[in-house]
Design a protein around this motif. Sequence first.
Motif, PDB file in Angstrom:
ATOM      1  N   TYR A 194       4.005   5.200  -5.828  1.00  0.00           N
ATOM      2  CA  TYR A 194       4.031   4.865  -7.259  1.00  0.00           C
ATOM      3  C   TYR A 194       2.988   5.681  -8.018  1.00  0.00           C
ATOM      4  N   LYS A 195       1.785   5.799  -7.436  1.00  0.00           N
ATOM      5  CA  LYS A 195       0.717   6.556  -8.095  1.00  0.00           C
ATOM      6  C   LYS A 195       1.078   8.037  -8.211  1.00  0.00           C
ATOM      7  N   LEU A 196       1.832   8.523  -7.224  1.00  0.00           N
ATOM      8  CA  LEU A 196       2.269   9.923  -7.270  1.00  0.00           C
ATOM      9  C   LEU A 196       3.541  10.102  -8.111  1.00  0.00           C
ATOM     10  N   LYS A 197       3.969   8.987  -8.745  1.00  0.00           N
ATOM     11  CA  LYS A 197       5.188   8.961  -9.587  1.00  0.00           C
ATOM     12  C   LYS A 197       6.456   9.272  -8.799  1.00  0.00           C
ATOM     13  N   ASN A 198       6.378   9.029  -7.479  1.00  0.00           N
ATOM     14  CA  ASN A 198       7.579   9.121  -6.648  1.00  0.00           C
ATOM     15  C   ASN A 198       8.291   7.768  -6.693  1.00  0.00           C
ATOM     16  N   TYR A 199       8.845   7.438  -7.876  1.00  0.00           N
ATOM     17  CA  TYR A 199       9.348   6.091  -8.105  1.00  0.00           C
ATOM     18  C   TYR A 199      10.531   5.738  -7.198  1.00  0.00           C
ATOM     19  N   ALA A 220       0.833  -1.211   0.000  1.00  0.00           N
ATOM     20  CA  ALA A 220       0.000   0.000   0.000  1.00  0.00           C
ATOM     21  C   ALA A 220       0.865   1.257   0.000  1.00  0.00           C
ATOM     22  N   ILE A 221       1.892   1.287   0.843  1.00  0.00           N
ATOM     23  CA  ILE A 221       2.743   2.481   0.907  1.00  0.00           C
ATOM     24  C   ILE A 221       3.575   2.624  -0.369  1.00  0.00           C
TER      25      ILE A 221
END
Length: 466
Positions: A313-318, A307-308
């Motif tokens: 990932y969704k915020l593109k903080n890869y 989840a974290i």
Amino acid sequence: MALDSNEHPEESISKFESMLKTDDVYFFDSEDFEEIIHHYLNNGKVSLGKKAIQIGLEQHPNSLELKLLRVEVLVFEDRYEDAEKILDELQNIDANNEEILIQRANIQSKQDNHQGAVDLLLEALQKADDNFDIHSLLGMEYLFMDDFEKAKRSFMRCVEFDDRDYSSLYNVIYCFEFLEDFDGAIHYLNTYLERNPYCEVAWHQLGKMYYIMDMYPEALTAFDFAIISDDSFIGAYFEKGKVLEKLGKYNEAIENYETTISIEDPTSHAYLRIGRCHEKLGNNDLAKYYYYNTVHEDPLLDKGWLAITDFHYKLKNYEKALYYINKAINIDGENPLYWKKCAKIYYALKNFDEADFAYKQTVDLGNYEMDTWCNWADVLRKIGDFGSSIQVLVQALEFYPESAELVYKLAGVYLKNNEILNAKGKLAEAMQLDIEKLQLFEEDFPEFNGVQWLQTLVSEIKKAST
């Protein structure tokens, strides 16, 4: 020194332990010994239980009940031959004692002869004129044999004996679930609730059945009645929260999850659910807070780490997503879900070599989902290793032989590898499987859309199918 038969069991146990510490010898009734032995065995104090059996048989050498308790301990210790010898002796004394058959059944069960155990229990049932314990044991044996219909009937008999036997009630519903007879479970629970309208356990189980059937308003009502019956029933609040999530009522869901935390110590599952609700509401800071609390509360909960990771990932903080999935892998490197998520992150970072390694780990650990194969093949294509990409897709087709998507992808990679004949054969096969999915090939391999022989092949197959 005989103990007064009216004394409490706690006093008998206290005096027995006092006797063990001194040289005094106290005399106990055989019934007192039975209570002492049951106390120790039920609390896992087997050595003290054995000591009580030894002394009990010294004082009451003819007690059948104490000898049966001796058998019970021998069976627990896997000393089946010794147990059978005592049972043979007891059967000569009292051939109609159903407890002898029950212990013989226990031995057969522990030796994985469940049908033999059932036969003995059915024989015991004839001698015992309908016995709660025997029906319960029969139910468990039928479960071992995967005979859920007979198991269900046995546990139903237990519930008929005692409406408050929630263990058997749970087992009845478990059988209904395994048989996928959710309507039957709902009917059974409603009938039960007519007799026991304030049974929070039954309302809770009914709500879960409605939830499985996507009957969310009915599920909410059932969980509300469970809470009315017991306002400290954490499970009902938690399940009600899940229903409210399904209905998009995230704030109400959060309230129910928070109630579970206020009643008892916080759980990682509650934190995780609250975090997801806040994420759905766009409260990213709160979502992150609860996700961090999830993994803090239970570092081994894979859903928490995923989840974290997904959140970043969704915020593109890869890079952050990679950091957290690697923390998860360090905790449990055998979890294929972690490696699969890791591969997706490396792909997003265009680090295809690491993505290739991560997908290999995913498959080696037993994840054979179709998107795993497809994505792995795409990664290999990105690094120009068409031969390995072909091998991956061929392997995938062993699991999904009817997948047109895989065959189109394989045809495209054959083309990239200049294996024209193989490409033509696979394209024809893919179009015969599903001509509508040709657009997947065209999107995936746009560089081949203008090839003349391909257009001709498409026309021929379309004509043949009309």
